[in-house]
Design a protein around this motif. Structure first.
Motif, short mmCIF file in Angstrom:
data_model
loop_
_atom_site.label_atom_id
_atom_site.label_comp_id
_atom_site.label_asym_id
_atom_site.label_seq_id
_atom_site.Cartn_x
_atom_site.Cartn_y
_atom_site.Cartn_z
N GLN A 1 -2.75 11.77 29.47
CA GLN A 1 -2.91 11.34 28.08
C GLN A 1 -1.67 11.69 27.24
O GLN A 1 -1.76 12.25 26.16
CB GLN A 1 -4.15 11.98 27.46
CG GLN A 1 -5.44 11.53 28.06
CD GLN A 1 -6.63 12.22 27.43
OE1 GLN A 1 -6.53 13.25 26.79
NE2 GLN A 1 -7.79 11.61 27.60
N ASN A 2 -0.50 11.37 27.78
CA ASN A 2 0.79 11.64 27.13
C ASN A 2 1.00 13.12 26.80
O ASN A 2 1.66 13.47 25.83
CB ASN A 2 0.97 10.78 25.88
CG ASN A 2 1.21 9.36 26.25
OD1 ASN A 2 1.81 9.06 27.28
ND2 ASN A 2 0.73 8.45 25.43
N LYS A 3 0.40 13.98 27.58
CA LYS A 3 0.60 15.42 27.47
C LYS A 3 1.13 15.89 28.81
O LYS A 3 0.54 15.65 29.84
CB LYS A 3 -0.71 16.13 27.14
CG LYS A 3 -1.28 15.71 25.80
CD LYS A 3 -2.65 16.29 25.61
CE LYS A 3 -3.26 15.72 24.35
NZ LYS A 3 -4.69 15.94 24.29
N GLN B 1 -11.77 15.35 34.39
CA GLN B 1 -11.26 14.12 33.80
C GLN B 1 -10.84 13.14 34.89
O GLN B 1 -10.99 11.93 34.74
CB GLN B 1 -10.05 14.40 32.89
CG GLN B 1 -10.37 15.20 31.67
CD GLN B 1 -10.13 16.68 31.86
OE1 GLN B 1 -10.14 17.21 32.97
NE2 GLN B 1 -9.93 17.38 30.76
N MET B 2 -10.35 13.67 36.00
CA MET B 2 -9.91 12.82 37.10
C MET B 2 -11.10 12.08 37.70
O MET B 2 -10.99 10.91 38.07
CB MET B 2 -9.21 13.64 38.17
CG MET B 2 -8.61 12.81 39.29
SD MET B 2 -7.78 13.85 40.49
CE MET B 2 -6.14 13.79 39.81
N LYS B 3 -12.23 12.75 37.78
CA LYS B 3 -13.42 12.11 38.32
C LYS B 3 -13.89 10.97 37.41
O LYS B 3 -14.39 9.96 37.88
CB LYS B 3 -14.56 13.13 38.47
CG LYS B 3 -14.33 14.11 39.58
CD LYS B 3 -15.47 15.10 39.64
CE LYS B 3 -15.21 16.18 40.67
NZ LYS B 3 -16.23 17.21 40.66
N THR C 1 -7.11 6.56 35.47
CA THR C 1 -6.04 5.78 34.83
C THR C 1 -5.38 6.52 33.66
O THR C 1 -4.34 6.08 33.18
CB THR C 1 -6.58 4.42 34.32
OG1 THR C 1 -7.60 4.67 33.35
CG2 THR C 1 -7.11 3.60 35.47
N GLN C 2 -5.96 7.62 33.22
CA GLN C 2 -5.37 8.38 32.11
C GLN C 2 -4.19 9.24 32.56
O GLN C 2 -3.46 9.76 31.73
CB GLN C 2 -6.43 9.25 31.45
CG GLN C 2 -7.50 8.44 30.75
CD GLN C 2 -8.49 9.34 30.04
OE1 GLN C 2 -8.22 10.50 29.78
NE2 GLN C 2 -9.66 8.80 29.74
#
Length: 184
Positions: free
Chosen positions: A36-38, A140-142, A146-147
């Motif tokens: 997420q751009n982090k 979040q990966m689960k 695509t993030q």
């Protein structure tokens, strides 16, 4: 010329792989597009629920982020060193000149060994940083893969290149290498 030509191609392929893998590793560590751009350098907001104060270095998550950064910085410095050595080997190494080891007389020094000795630990250190980051974002990966940004995937390619592809090329080079006859 057949065996020597194969040796030269393996060395050029090995040095090119070193440069590509190391540049990918450096880009991955320095880029802000992991999730997420982090990037690796983004500090998550960690609050203590009992006092609602920000505790930067006392929270286990903060220590994990710091470990990722330390491993990433060390791997980056080692990757920069490996790029310099690979460029020296491409530009200055004469394959017709064989150098005997001072520590072990009779043994010939091979430049690929130096690259393996530097880059396998480099890739392992970076893999630790990458794994810690992946472990932190497993939930979040689960949900939505695509993030994850280009630096995350480039990092995966970097450690795979340096931990898997480079040793395979080194083994092929060693199998195709023939020791010269050195008469005393």
């Amino acid at each position: 010329m057949g065996m020597r030509g194969r040796e030269l191609r393996c060395r050029l392929l090995q040095n090119t792989t070193v440069i590509i893998g190391s540049v990918a590793l450096i880009y991955s560590v320095c880029s802000p597009s992991w999730y997420q751009n982090k990037g690796l350098w983004y500090m998550p907001d960690v609050t203590n629920s009992s006092t609602s104060e920000r505790t930067e270095f006392h929270h286990p998550l903060s220590r994990a982020v710091e470990a990722e950064r330390v491993f990433g910085v060390i791997a980056t410095m080692m990757a920069i060193t490996a790029i310099c050595i690979a460029l020296l080997l491409i530009c200055c190494w004469n394959p017709d000149t064989y150098i005997e080891s001072k520590m072990n007389p009779g043994r010939i020094l091979h430049p690929g060994k130096l690259l393996i000795v530097i880059l396998v630990p480099t890739a392992l250190l970076y893999f630790i940083a990458w794994s810690l980051f992946t472990n932190r974002h497993m939930e979040q990966m689960k949900n939505d893969i695509t993030q994850f940004g280009s630096a995350y995937w480039m990092g995966m390619c970097a450690w795979f290149t340096l931990l898997v592809i480079l040793p395979i090329i080194y083994l092929v080079e060693q199998c195709s290498h023939q020791e010269p006859d050195i008469s005393i």
